[in-house]
Design a protein around this motif. Structure first.
Motif, short mmCIF file in Angstrom:
data_model
loop_
_atom_site.label_atom_id
_atom_site.label_comp_id
_atom_site.label_asym_id
_atom_site.label_seq_id
_atom_site.Cartn_x
_atom_site.Cartn_y
_atom_site.Cartn_z
N GLU A 66 6.38 1.73 8.20
CA GLU A 66 5.53 0.82 8.95
C GLU A 66 5.51 -0.57 8.33
N TYR A 67 5.87 -1.57 9.13
CA TYR A 67 5.68 -2.98 8.77
C TYR A 67 4.31 -3.37 9.29
N CYS A 68 3.52 -4.04 8.45
CA CYS A 68 2.18 -4.49 8.83
C CYS A 68 2.05 -5.98 8.56
N GLU A 69 1.35 -6.66 9.46
CA GLU A 69 0.94 -8.04 9.23
C GLU A 69 -0.55 -8.11 9.53
N ILE A 70 -1.34 -8.40 8.49
CA ILE A 70 -2.79 -8.44 8.63
C ILE A 70 -3.18 -9.75 9.31
N LEU A 71 -3.81 -9.63 10.48
CA LEU A 71 -4.25 -10.79 11.24
C LEU A 71 -5.66 -11.23 10.85
N GLN A 72 -6.48 -10.26 10.44
CA GLN A 72 -7.82 -10.59 9.95
C GLN A 72 -8.35 -9.43 9.15
N SER A 75 -8.42 -4.83 3.60
CA SER A 75 -8.30 -3.39 3.39
C SER A 75 -7.78 -3.13 1.98
N VAL A 76 -8.03 -1.92 1.50
CA VAL A 76 -7.49 -1.47 0.21
C VAL A 76 -6.69 -0.20 0.47
N ILE A 77 -5.43 -0.21 0.07
CA ILE A 77 -4.56 0.95 0.20
C ILE A 77 -4.40 1.55 -1.19
N ARG A 78 -4.63 2.86 -1.31
CA ARG A 78 -4.52 3.53 -2.61
C ARG A 78 -3.51 4.68 -2.51
N ASP A 79 -2.72 4.84 -3.57
CA ASP A 79 -1.81 5.99 -3.61
C ASP A 79 -2.55 7.19 -4.19
N LYS A 80 -1.86 8.34 -4.25
CA LYS A 80 -2.49 9.57 -4.74
C LYS A 80 -2.90 9.48 -6.21
N GLU A 81 -2.26 8.58 -6.97
CA GLU A 81 -2.59 8.42 -8.39
C GLU A 81 -3.76 7.47 -8.60
N ASN A 83 -3.72 4.17 -7.83
CA ASN A 83 -3.30 2.77 -7.87
C ASN A 83 -3.63 2.14 -6.52
N SER A 84 -4.03 0.86 -6.55
CA SER A 84 -4.45 0.25 -5.30
C SER A 84 -3.81 -1.11 -5.07
N ARG A 85 -3.79 -1.49 -3.80
CA ARG A 85 -3.34 -2.81 -3.38
C ARG A 85 -4.30 -3.29 -2.30
N THR A 86 -4.87 -4.48 -2.51
CA THR A 86 -5.74 -5.09 -1.52
C THR A 86 -4.88 -5.95 -0.60
N VAL A 87 -5.06 -5.78 0.71
CA VAL A 87 -4.33 -6.56 1.70
C VAL A 87 -5.35 -7.31 2.55
N LYS A 88 -5.00 -8.56 2.88
CA LYS A 88 -5.94 -9.41 3.61
C LYS A 88 -5.19 -10.30 4.58
N THR A 89 -5.95 -11.07 5.34
CA THR A 89 -5.40 -11.96 6.35
C THR A 89 -4.17 -12.70 5.83
N GLY A 90 -3.08 -12.61 6.57
CA GLY A 90 -1.84 -13.30 6.22
C GLY A 90 -0.85 -12.45 5.45
N ASP A 91 -1.28 -11.32 4.90
CA ASP A 91 -0.36 -10.47 4.14
C ASP A 91 0.57 -9.72 5.08
N VAL A 105 -10.91 0.24 4.92
CA VAL A 105 -11.22 -1.05 5.51
C VAL A 105 -12.50 -1.54 4.86
N VAL A 106 -12.40 -2.69 4.19
CA VAL A 106 -13.55 -3.30 3.52
C VAL A 106 -14.25 -4.27 4.47
N GLU A 107 -13.47 -5.10 5.16
CA GLU A 107 -13.96 -6.01 6.20
C GLU A 107 -13.14 -5.71 7.45
N SER A 108 -13.80 -5.63 8.59
CA SER A 108 -13.11 -5.30 9.84
C SER A 108 -11.72 -5.90 9.84
N CYS A 109 -10.74 -5.06 10.16
CA CYS A 109 -9.33 -5.42 9.98
C CYS A 109 -8.59 -5.35 11.32
#
Length: 121
Positions: A66-72, A75-81, A83-91, A105-109
């Protein structure tokens, strides 16, 4: 095939479906989601559309690339271990098939998604 077959996502009239993840997948909140699938390939493996999500957290298991482009939103994506990655508008990013973890989803996405299903079982 002519130019009229080119899809303008901004002018799409595709129906929007609203749903919650399966109850056993919800970890926190009330993560109401909606999807407007604007394009599905004839083979069914390739889809493009708009997804929205409200605050909450749930488990994910990707069988698709899946390719994603955050418009607004945020969110925080975490793997099973854990580890996390925060994604936000423009990512813009790709989640490969086989990824398992959680999506929060931390803020409506709202995002554009482009999905290629890795296998048709």
């Amino acid at each position: 095939m002519n130019i009229d077959r080119i899809l303008d996502l901004a002018a799409s009239s595709a129906a929007t479906d609203t749903y919650l993840p399966a109850p056993e997948k919800i970890l926190a909140g009330h993560p109401q989601q909606s999807v407007r699938n604007d394009y599905a390939s004839p083979c069914g493996q390739f889809n493009v559309g708009i997804w929205t999500g409200e605050p909450g957290q749930w488990t994910v298991n990707y069988s698709e690339h899946e390719y994603c482009e955050i418009l607004q939103g945020v969110s925080v994506i975490r793997d099973k271990e854990g580890n996390s990655r925060t994604v936000k508008t423009g990512d813009r990013f790709v989640i490969p098939a086989g990824f398992s973890g959680t999506w929060e989803v931390v803020e409506s996405c709202r995002k554009v998604y482009v999905v290629f299903e890795a296998s048709q079982d």
